[in-house]
Structure formats: C-alpha cells, structure tokens
Design a protein around this motif. Structure first.
Motif, short mmCIF file in Angstrom:
data_model
loop_
_atom_site.label_atom_id
_atom_site.label_comp_id
_atom_site.label_asym_id
_atom_site.label_seq_id
_atom_site.Cartn_x
_atom_site.Cartn_y
_atom_site.Cartn_z
N ASP A 46 52.87 56.77 -1.22
CA ASP A 46 51.86 55.80 -0.77
C ASP A 46 51.64 54.69 -1.79
O ASP A 46 51.33 53.56 -1.42
CB ASP A 46 50.53 56.53 -0.50
CG ASP A 46 50.63 57.43 0.72
OD1 ASP A 46 51.58 57.24 1.52
OD2 ASP A 46 49.77 58.31 0.89
N SER A 47 51.77 55.01 -3.06
CA SER A 47 51.67 53.99 -4.10
C SER A 47 53.03 53.74 -4.74
O SER A 47 53.12 53.32 -5.89
CB SER A 47 50.67 54.43 -5.18
OG SER A 47 51.05 55.68 -5.73
N GLY A 48 54.09 54.00 -3.96
CA GLY A 48 55.44 53.87 -4.46
C GLY A 48 55.97 52.45 -4.37
O GLY A 48 55.27 51.50 -3.98
N LEU A 49 57.23 52.32 -4.71
CA LEU A 49 57.87 51.01 -4.79
C LEU A 49 57.86 50.26 -3.47
O LEU A 49 57.45 49.10 -3.41
CB LEU A 49 59.32 51.19 -5.28
CG LEU A 49 60.21 49.95 -5.26
CD1 LEU A 49 59.68 48.88 -6.17
CD2 LEU A 49 61.64 50.32 -5.64
N ILE A 50 58.28 50.92 -2.39
CA ILE A 50 58.38 50.23 -1.10
C ILE A 50 57.00 49.84 -0.57
O ILE A 50 56.80 48.71 -0.11
CB ILE A 50 59.12 51.11 -0.08
CG1 ILE A 50 60.57 51.33 -0.54
CG2 ILE A 50 59.09 50.49 1.30
CD1 ILE A 50 61.38 52.21 0.38
N ASN A 51 56.04 50.75 -0.62
CA ASN A 51 54.70 50.44 -0.11
C ASN A 51 54.04 49.35 -0.94
O ASN A 51 53.35 48.47 -0.39
CB ASN A 51 53.84 51.69 -0.10
CG ASN A 51 53.93 52.43 1.23
OD1 ASN A 51 53.84 51.83 2.29
ND2 ASN A 51 54.12 53.74 1.17
N ASN A 52 54.21 49.36 -2.25
CA ASN A 52 53.64 48.28 -3.07
C ASN A 52 54.25 46.94 -2.72
O ASN A 52 53.56 45.92 -2.67
CB ASN A 52 53.88 48.59 -4.56
CG ASN A 52 52.97 49.69 -5.07
OD1 ASN A 52 51.92 49.96 -4.49
ND2 ASN A 52 53.37 50.33 -6.16
N LEU A 53 55.56 46.95 -2.45
CA LEU A 53 56.22 45.70 -2.06
C LEU A 53 55.72 45.20 -0.72
O LEU A 53 55.44 44.00 -0.54
CB LEU A 53 57.73 45.93 -2.02
CG LEU A 53 58.59 44.72 -1.63
CD1 LEU A 53 58.41 43.59 -2.64
CD2 LEU A 53 60.06 45.11 -1.53
N LEU A 54 55.57 46.12 0.25
CA LEU A 54 55.08 45.72 1.57
C LEU A 54 53.63 45.22 1.50
O LEU A 54 53.27 44.26 2.20
CB LEU A 54 55.18 46.92 2.53
CG LEU A 54 56.59 47.41 2.88
CD1 LEU A 54 56.51 48.64 3.77
CD2 LEU A 54 57.39 46.31 3.56
N LEU A 55 52.83 45.86 0.67
CA LEU A 55 51.44 45.41 0.52
C LEU A 55 51.37 44.05 -0.15
O LEU A 55 50.58 43.19 0.25
CB LEU A 55 50.65 46.45 -0.27
CG LEU A 55 50.37 47.79 0.42
CD1 LEU A 55 49.77 48.79 -0.56
CD2 LEU A 55 49.43 47.59 1.61
N ASP A 56 52.18 43.83 -1.16
CA ASP A 56 52.18 42.55 -1.86
C ASP A 56 52.65 41.41 -0.95
O ASP A 56 52.16 40.28 -1.05
CB ASP A 56 53.08 42.61 -3.11
CG ASP A 56 52.50 43.54 -4.17
OD1 ASP A 56 51.28 43.83 -4.10
OD2 ASP A 56 53.26 44.01 -5.03
N LEU A 57 53.58 41.72 -0.06
CA LEU A 57 54.08 40.69 0.86
C LEU A 57 53.19 40.51 2.07
O LEU A 57 53.41 39.59 2.86
CB LEU A 57 55.50 41.06 1.32
CG LEU A 57 56.60 41.07 0.24
CD1 LEU A 57 57.92 41.55 0.84
CD2 LEU A 57 56.75 39.68 -0.37
N GLY A 58 52.19 41.36 2.22
CA GLY A 58 51.28 41.26 3.35
C GLY A 58 51.86 41.78 4.65
O GLY A 58 51.33 41.52 5.72
N VAL A 59 52.94 42.54 4.58
CA VAL A 59 53.55 43.08 5.79
C VAL A 59 52.68 44.17 6.40
O VAL A 59 52.56 44.29 7.62
CB VAL A 59 54.96 43.64 5.48
CG1 VAL A 59 55.59 44.28 6.71
CG2 VAL A 59 55.85 42.53 4.94
N VAL A 60 52.05 44.98 5.56
CA VAL A 60 51.16 46.04 6.02
C VAL A 60 49.84 45.91 5.28
O VAL A 60 49.77 45.36 4.17
CB VAL A 60 51.77 47.44 5.78
CG1 VAL A 60 53.03 47.64 6.61
CG2 VAL A 60 52.06 47.66 4.31
N SER A 61 48.79 46.40 5.90
CA SER A 61 47.47 46.36 5.27
C SER A 61 47.11 47.67 4.59
O SER A 61 46.17 47.73 3.79
CB SER A 61 46.40 46.02 6.32
OG SER A 61 46.43 46.98 7.38
N SER A 62 47.83 48.72 4.93
CA SER A 62 47.63 50.03 4.30
C SER A 62 49.00 50.67 4.11
O SER A 62 49.95 50.31 4.81
CB SER A 62 46.74 50.93 5.18
OG SER A 62 47.34 51.13 6.45
N PRO A 63 49.12 51.62 3.18
CA PRO A 63 50.44 52.22 2.91
C PRO A 63 51.07 52.82 4.16
O PRO A 63 50.41 53.52 4.94
CB PRO A 63 50.13 53.29 1.88
CG PRO A 63 48.88 52.82 1.20
CD PRO A 63 48.08 52.13 2.26
#
Length: 588
Positions: A122-139
């Motif tokens: 949930d706080s891993g590489l892919i989820n952090n990247l998706l959150l930073d890009l605004g693709v998802v709002s939660s992991p």
C-alpha cells in the motif's frame, strides 16, 4: 590404502555416505511418516478420507493445482521466446544474458518475495507513483491477492524455465533449420516444423520442474497472498503450528507428494544426465518421431550443401526491413524480461540507503542508517553468524559426500547410476514442506531437534543433491584417458585422484560448495520446523519480521544477500579462469 584401492575397484561404495545421510534424515523417516498416515499397524485410509471429506481441504488442494498450472503456463509463454532469443544471440551477449538470468535464480527466495512486498504494498513503489501522478486517490489493492502471488511465483520460477530451455536449444543442430530453409520453407515454417519439435524436451523438463516446485510453494503465497490464496504447503504448515496430530499432517503431506509423484512418473523428469548412455532424445515417447525427422534432415543437409553455398550466403543472413523490425521486437522483449527479473532487487538495494524513517524509492536522501541498525543489533548479527556457521558446515559436509557420490556414480553402470542419482536428487524435486516434516520426524528420533547439527544435516540432504549435479556435469567432460595414463605409470588410485582428477574437476567442486552454502543460507521452511524455536538463522528471523512487521532493516540485509550470488559468480569465474590457464600448454 588397501581400503582406498578396494573403493577404487568398487566405485558404487563412494555413494554410501551420501545415501546414508539421505536415508537417516529423510528416507526412513519418510517411510515411517507414510505408515503413520495409514494408521499403522492397523492400516486404514481414514486420514485420507477425512482430508477429502472436508470441502475446504479439497478447495485448497484444487487451488494449489490451479495456481501451479497458471504459473507454469505463464513461465512457458515468457520463458520460451526468452530462451530462444538468448540461444540465438552472439556468444558474448548470450553469456551476459545468462548471467543476468542466473543472478536472480541464485538470489534468496525470501529477498525476492520481500522485494515484491516493497513494490506492491500500500505504501510501496507502484502505489506511491500512482498517488503522486494523481491516478488514484487511495492505494490500489496490488498485494494480498492472487495476482500478487502469480507475480511473485513467476518471478522466482522464470529462471528455472529459461535455463533448461537454453541448454536444449543450444544443443539443436542448426543445419536442420538450414536444410528446411534451403528446401523453400519460410523462417516461421522452418521454426515450427523443425526447431520447435526438437526443443520440446526442454519445454517438458522446464514445465515439469516448475510445476512440481510450485506445488510446494509456501513463503511467497503466505507473504503476497490473502486468506483465500492459501496453498497446500501453507495448510500443512498451519497444521504443524496448531496441531500435534501427526497422522493428519502425514496424510496431507503425502497427498501433496502424490501430486508431484504422479507428474514425475507420467512425464519422467530425467535429472541424471546422459553420460554413459547412447545419445538420444530426452522425450522417450517421441523417439520414433525424432528419428523420422532427424534422418531425412541429415540427407537434405548433405544434398543441399552446394545449393546453399551459392544462395544462402546472399539471402539467408541478408538484413531486411522485416528482419530488422523483428530483431527490434526481440530486443525489447528480452529487455523487458531482464527488467522484470532484476528490477525488484535493484529497488531493494536503492531503498536500503533511504534516510527517512521508512523506505522510499527513490530515497529523498541517502543514509547508511539501516546498515548501522543491522550491524548494531545483536539479534540480527547473531542470526547472521548462526547462518554462516551452519552454511559452512553444510558446504563442507555436502561437498565431501557429494563429490564422492558424483565420482562413484560416474563410474557405475548406467541404470544403477540413473536410479541412485534420482534418489539423491529427491529432496530437491519434491515439495520442501514434505522433506521438512520427514526430517523433523527423523531428527526427533536422534534428539537433534533444536540443534545446529540437526539443521545442518537437514540442509545437507538438499545441498548434497546440488553438489552431485554440478560435479557430475564437470565429470561428464572429463577425459578418463588421463587417469588411465597415470595408472599406467604406477600411480595409486589416491595419487591419481589427487594429481589428475581433482585439479581438473576443482571448478565444479568449488561451484558445488558455493551452491551448497547458498542453499543452506536461504533455507526457511525446513529450518522453521527443525530449529525447535530455539535457534534463529538469518532467513528465519527475516521471515518472522516480514510476517509481523516490515522492519526497514530487512532492506539492508536483502541488499547484501542480493550481492552474495554476484560474489559467488565472480569466485566461480576466477576458479574456472585459473583452471583454463593451467590446462593450456606452455609455449615452446
């Protein structure tokens, strides 16, 4: 000296130490475990009937088979083109690609599983990247599900599929393809009608090996999967932890073993090598089919030599737009596969230098705090020192008995050699949890549960198998005329071995010793059972921390374990290089 001379006259006796350890630690306890599952001496199938009477047990069994089949099929789909492109590459590029495949293969299972936790969490590489890009709002739910299990298992098993395929493909006579092309076959038709059928033994062996190993997966499904993704090994481990009903545990273990045994008996995985046997295809049911293709191809090749000399030099290797585009596609595919195999380890290494209170990729600042945390913790360093002690003991024991066994097997009758080799290789060709339970039962009789000696003996039965494979491969290329020449000069068997055989097979022995050490240093499942909760090795402590808390210190440990196989390959290369220099004659 007389005893050594007699052993030289009876080489099968050299396998007795390895077989004795195997029988004491695994063989006899496995038989007793099977009798326990049958409620001996009453002998009934009640334990097996009870297993199949529970729908949840059957669901776990079917789920284990399903996951193993899917993982195997995906490994074939990815591994076959990867192996084909590696085999078709130039020699230097092929060696480089094989090294890139071998490095993750030798890297700890636990480290690779931990890497995917770091990437998919949930706080891993892919989820952090998706959150930073605004693709998802939660992991996104990328972990603790079936997809994560497949990603981890395929990542671990893909080298096991690629390496046998490359070995078989490099042995295919390229003149068969040339003959087919000279008769007007298009490249794809020549591949499909000639090359692909000849590569099927590699597909069969790789698929069977991957499937059987997947049946016994425990660490990866438990770490990456959810409650509904349990494998039968996980189910058996839970029975061991929560129940002392040895009969039910034995029944579950032999049901899992039966799955592996059925596949091995049907498809007949041949790990004993071909030394001393007539050359022939690995897939015995298709022997006549092989001959029907091979014989005409040899004649076509002879008849087409003159024609190819004029035509093929101008057309066969001519670079066209189509071949250039396919070459680009192949290059991209291989790069993506290598990225998939190597990127998780790179992520762990980079994140281990994170300066923050948690792991981030890329790190906002660099620090050695997690390395200081490891070396400053007596719990971590103590566990590492325990693993090193056990690993060295395992390497010494398995190298001695494994080398003796390999030497004896190389001078034994082919049928007996094949049988004994398969017996010695049993601990690495059946699910690990079954070996662990049998070893636990055997060591319990000797009072060695919870001792370093017991753990070393348990690790040795698998490490010896690897030593036998590696040393046997070295002895397969050994010219026995050199031994006969030494004996003709009145050298004793011991002198012949020390002065002639040993120097030439030393790279294989060193490689087997290093592989045995790595095998012991990476072992978790067997150690968790025979350690008796009183001894903590480094992998066992890592596994406990991964299950209960993600300590960033594990990233530093994992990064050091990633570099371990690299050091292993360097040592092996230096040994091989020095051996090559010694074997070359001095210039006159």
């Amino acid at each position: 000296m007389k005893m050594i001379y007699k052993l030289g006259r009876l080489p099968i006796a050299l396998t007795f130490p390895a077989l004795a350890i195997l029988l004491a630690v695994f063989g006899i306890p496995a038989v007793l475990l099977f009798l326990t599952s049958l409620n001996a001496p009453a002998f009934s199938l009640s334990n097996y009937e009870e297993f199949f009477s529970h729908l949840a047990n059957v669901r776990v069994l079917l789920q284990t088979v399903q996951v193993s089949i899917v993982a195997t099929v995906v490994c074939v789909i990815i591994g076959y083109p990867t192996a084909y492109l590696i085999a078709a590459a130039s020699k230097r590029l092929r060696m480089a690609l094989l090294v890139l495949v071998v490095i993750p293969y030798l890297t700890s299972f636990l480290v690779r599983t931990y890497a995917w936790i770091v990437i998919l969490g949930d706080s891993g590489l892919i989820n952090n990247l998706l959150l930073d890009l605004g693709v998802v709002s939660s992991p996104a739910p990328l972990i603790y599900n079936r997809l994560a299990v497949y990603i981890g298992m395929i990542h671990i098993m893909l080298p096991v599929m690629v390496l046998p395929l490359v070995s078989v493909m490099l042995g295919i006579d390229k003149s068969f393809m040339a003959a087919a092309r000279s008769m007007g076959a298009r490249p794809f038709v020549a591949f499909w009608r000639v090359f692909f059928p000849l590569s099927l033994p590699g597909v069969r062996s790789g698929s069977l090996l991957v499937f059987v190993l997947c049946l016994g997966f425990y660490i990866t499904p438990a770490a990456l999967g959810g409650l509904g993704d349990a494998m039968l090994s996980t189910f058996i481990a839970a029975q061991v932890e929560n129940s002392l009903d040895l009969a039910r545990i034995a029944a579950s273990s032999f049901i899992l073993l039966a799955l592996a045994g059925i596949m091995l008996s049907i498809f007949g995985l041949d790990l004993s090598g071909t030394q001393g046997r007539a050359a022939g295809p690995a897939w015995k049911p298709s022997q006549n089919w092989w001959r029907s293709i091979a014989s005409p191809m040899r004649h076509l090749n002879e008849l087409a030599i003159g024609y190819r000399a004029k035509r093929w030099a101008a057309t066969l290797y001519q670079v066209t737009g189509s071949s250039g585009s396919w070459r680009m596609v192949g290059t991209v595919f291989v790069v993506l596969v290598m990225f998939y195999l190597l990127f998780p380890s790179v992520v762990v290494i980079v994140m281990s230098f994170s300066a923050g209170p948690s792991l981030h990729f890329p790190p906002s600042a660099l620090s050695l705090q997690w390395y200081h945390s490891f070396f400053g913790s007596p719990a971590w360093t103590g566990a590492a020192w325990t693993s090193i002690q056990i690993g060295v003991a395992v390497a010494l024991l398995s190298t001695v008995v494994g080398t003796l066994a390999a030497y004896g097997l190389s001078r034994t009758f082919p049928r007996l050699r094949s049988f004994l080799t398969l017996a010695i290789l049993t601990p690495i060709t059946i699910p690990s949890i079954v070996v662990a339970i049998a070893a636990y039962l055997g060591l319990l009789k000797f009072g060695l549960i919870g001792t370093k000696t017991g753990i070393a003996l348990t690790h040795s039965i698998g490490a010896t198998a690897y030593v036998v494979v590696i040393v046997s491969a070295t002895l397969a290329n050994f010219d026995r005329q050199l031994e006969l020449a030494a004996k003709s000069m009145r050298a004793s068997p011991l002198q012949t071995f020390k002065r002639v055989t040993l120097p030439l097979v030393r790279p294989g022995i060193i490689g087997g010793a290093l592989f045995a050490f790595l095998h012991s240093f990476d072992e978790v499942v067997k150690t968790s059972l025979v350690s008796g909760l009183s001894i903590r090795t480094l992998p066992l402590k890592m596994w406990e921390n991964i299950r209960h808390e993600i300590d960033p210190t594990i990233a530093a440990i994992a990064s050091m374990l990633v570099l371990l196989p690299v050091a292993w390959l360097i040592v092996l290369y230096i040994t091989w290089w020095r051996s090559e220099l010694r074997s070359k004659p001095f210039p006159s």
